[in-house]
Enzyme design. Structure first.
Site, short mmCIF file in Angstrom:
data_model
loop_
_atom_site.label_atom_id
_atom_site.label_comp_id
_atom_site.label_asym_id
_atom_site.label_seq_id
_atom_site.Cartn_x
_atom_site.Cartn_y
_atom_site.Cartn_z
N GLY A 1 0.79 -1.23 0.00
CA GLY A 1 0.00 0.00 0.00
C GLY A 1 0.82 1.27 0.00
CD GLU B 1 1.47 -8.98 0.47
OE1 GLU B 1 0.44 -8.31 0.21
OE2 GLU B 1 1.42 -10.08 1.03
N PRO B 2 4.98 -4.45 -2.01
CG PRO B 2 7.13 -3.92 -2.76
CD PRO B 2 6.39 -4.81 -1.80
CE1 TYR C 1 -11.00 2.16 -5.45
CE2 TYR C 1 -9.03 2.40 -6.78
CZ TYR C 1 -9.95 1.60 -6.14
OH TYR C 1 -9.80 0.25 -6.17
CB CYS D 1 -22.24 7.17 -23.21
SG CYS D 1 -23.79 8.06 -23.34
CD GLU D 2 -21.71 6.26 -17.27
OE1 GLU D 2 -22.00 7.08 -16.38
OE2 GLU D 2 -22.39 5.24 -17.51
#
Length: 467
Positions: free
Chosen positions: A277, A319-320, A367, A394-395
């Site tokens: 993380g 855990e990169p 996010y 189309c958003e």
């Protein structure tokens, strides 16, 4: 007061305000080295290159959009973590981005590899990873996925539920296997990140709670199983984290749990994984720590907690994923339209539409992730205007870069590049609106090689078997 420029509203002096951290650049042609991979440079002709390859030439050869990985940068970041955390096991988090070539890079640089599905495991094995250096994650692993992992001899399975432990025991009993597992625990840490990527608070799907005793139950179950070798405890507090305060709390709670288990069972567990993380720079507001700084801080935290609980320092893992793959990748797009839209207070916003969008980078929509962008097909002496880089879907939420200064003469046909997209962008790509997924290429010393070919409409139609 808003003044209309004779050349059009794109040149007006009142444009929509961006975030407070975003400052008007002194030189729009300058590239912030904190945001781009190490071989990115702008030449005297104004064209940006990476790995010795002109992005204009790449666009002509590969088309757009295309994801471009800087092999030297990726490998160097992997080595930086390996060397900074010497004596620890460094697992590259394959979910950030994984292909057979990436698996080969990780293998050659001496890292371990963490996968989250049977598909990722299959790619890792095809790329030449030693299965003993692979860990399998996932909160709902199927029997087929567990069978593949156990039959190939993966180094560890991170168990996430009592149901999964039962499945593992059944498979091992039936086939004569022994499973090496770690128990994933939730530490109750509220990581300072987006809700969807904070993974150690109690109210979410991952792991066994330390607070309510579930973690100890799972550890005891694994320890006394005839078919399971319990290696230790696994914790992961979230993603895009810039300091180690959350890891300090996680280490304290996991090592306390390990000490309690040792007292109850007479067995000190040999391993502890604090997860990953680690954040990267997406914008000038981001200030990530270096691997050396992270290693020094985490080593001190672990040593302090081990002394406090009078236990030996376990074999440690991290855990990169994003911290290795993220800065090594850029996305190359072509501008299709430029539109000026009036907003509140007599201001205007410049919308720059490109030929990709949320199907190749869902993170801004999912996010509210922030990114940067630059004009890379030429230099410009035009004034800086606040722009919003949007996709072709189309958003209304199809936004790639919410706020960025670009030259006022930005126009259709220009090439834009978005840095720091190597993690969780192409890896999370979809075919929304039946848009095909972009190609991924790697570049090194002037050479280009395809990692993932561009999808075609024929590829999509082959999946549509109905008439």
């Amino acid at each position: 007061m808003t003044h209309t420029h004779v050349a059009g509203s794109i040149h007006a002096d009142a444009t929509a305000a961006g975030p407070q951290w975003l400052e008007r650049p002194d030189d729009l042609n300058a590239l912030d080295p904190a945001l781009w991979s190490s071989t990115v440079v702008r030449g005297d002709d104004g064209v940006v290159s990476v790995g010795g390859r002109s992005l204009v030439d790449l666009a002509h050869e590969e088309g757009t959009p295309t994801y471009v990985f800087d092999e030297k940068d990726f490998r160097q970041r992997a080595r930086d973590f390996r060397d900074a955390f010497e004596g620890w096991q460094v697992y590259y988090a394959g979910k950030s981005f994984l292909t057979r070539r990436v698996a080969r890079w990780i293998h050659e640089e001496g890292l371990y590899l963490d996968v989250c599905s049977g598909g990722e495991l299959t790619v890792a094995l095809a790329g030449g990873m030693d299965p003993a250096r692979i860990g399998l994650h996932g909160n709902n692993k199927s029997v087929e996925e567990l069978s593949l992992a156990l039959s190939r001899g993966v180094g560890r399975i991170i168990v996430d539920s009592l149901d999964e432990i039962g499945r593992i025991e059944d498979l091992c009993k039936e086939n004569g296997w022994t499973a090496r597992v770690m128990v994933r625990v939730t530490t109750g840490v509220e990581a300072h990140t987006h809700e969807y990527i904070a993974t150690a608070h109690e109210d979410q799907k991952f792991g066994f709670s330390i607070a309510n005793g579930q973690a100890m139950v799972a550890m005891v179950r694994c320890h006394y199983s005839e078919h399971i070798e319990l290696l230790g405890v696994h914790s992961h507090i979230g993603s895009q984290i810039f300091d180690t305060h959350g890891f300090e709390v996680a280490a304290r709670r996991t090592m306390k749990l390990m000490a309690q288990f040792a007292a109850a069972s007479g067995t000190e567990l040999p391993e502890l994984d604090l997860g990953g993380g680690f954040g990267i720079a997406y914008t000038s507001a981001d200030t990530p720590a270096t691997p050396d700084a992270l290693a020094a801080s985490l080593r001190e935290i672990v040593a302090h907690e081990a002394r406090g609980y009078n236990i030996a320092i376990p074999t440690m893992s991290i855990e990169p994923g994003r911290a290795i793959s993220g800065p090594a990748g850029l996305a190359l797009y072509e501008v299709g339209t430029v539109k000026v839209v009036d907003v509140d207070g007599g201001l205007s916003r410049v919308y720059v539409s490109v030929d990709g969008g949320m199907s190749d980078n869902i993170r801004p929509a999912l996010y509210a992730a922030e990114y940067s962008a630059a004009l890379v097909s030429r230099s410009s002496e035009a004034s800086a205007v606040m722009c919003r880089v949007v996709g072709k879907h189309c958003e209304g939420g199809d936004i790639l870069v919410r706020d960025v200064f670009l030259p006022a003469d930005i126009k259709p046909g220009d090439l834009l590049a978005v840095p720091a997209v190597g993690a969780y962008c192409r890896a999370m790509a979809s075919n929304y609106n039946m848009i095909t997924k972009p190609a991924v290429v790697s570049v090194c010393d002037g050479q280009t090689s395809t990692m993932l070919r561009r999808e075609t409409l024929d590829d999509l139609m082959r999946l549509d078997v109905g008439e």
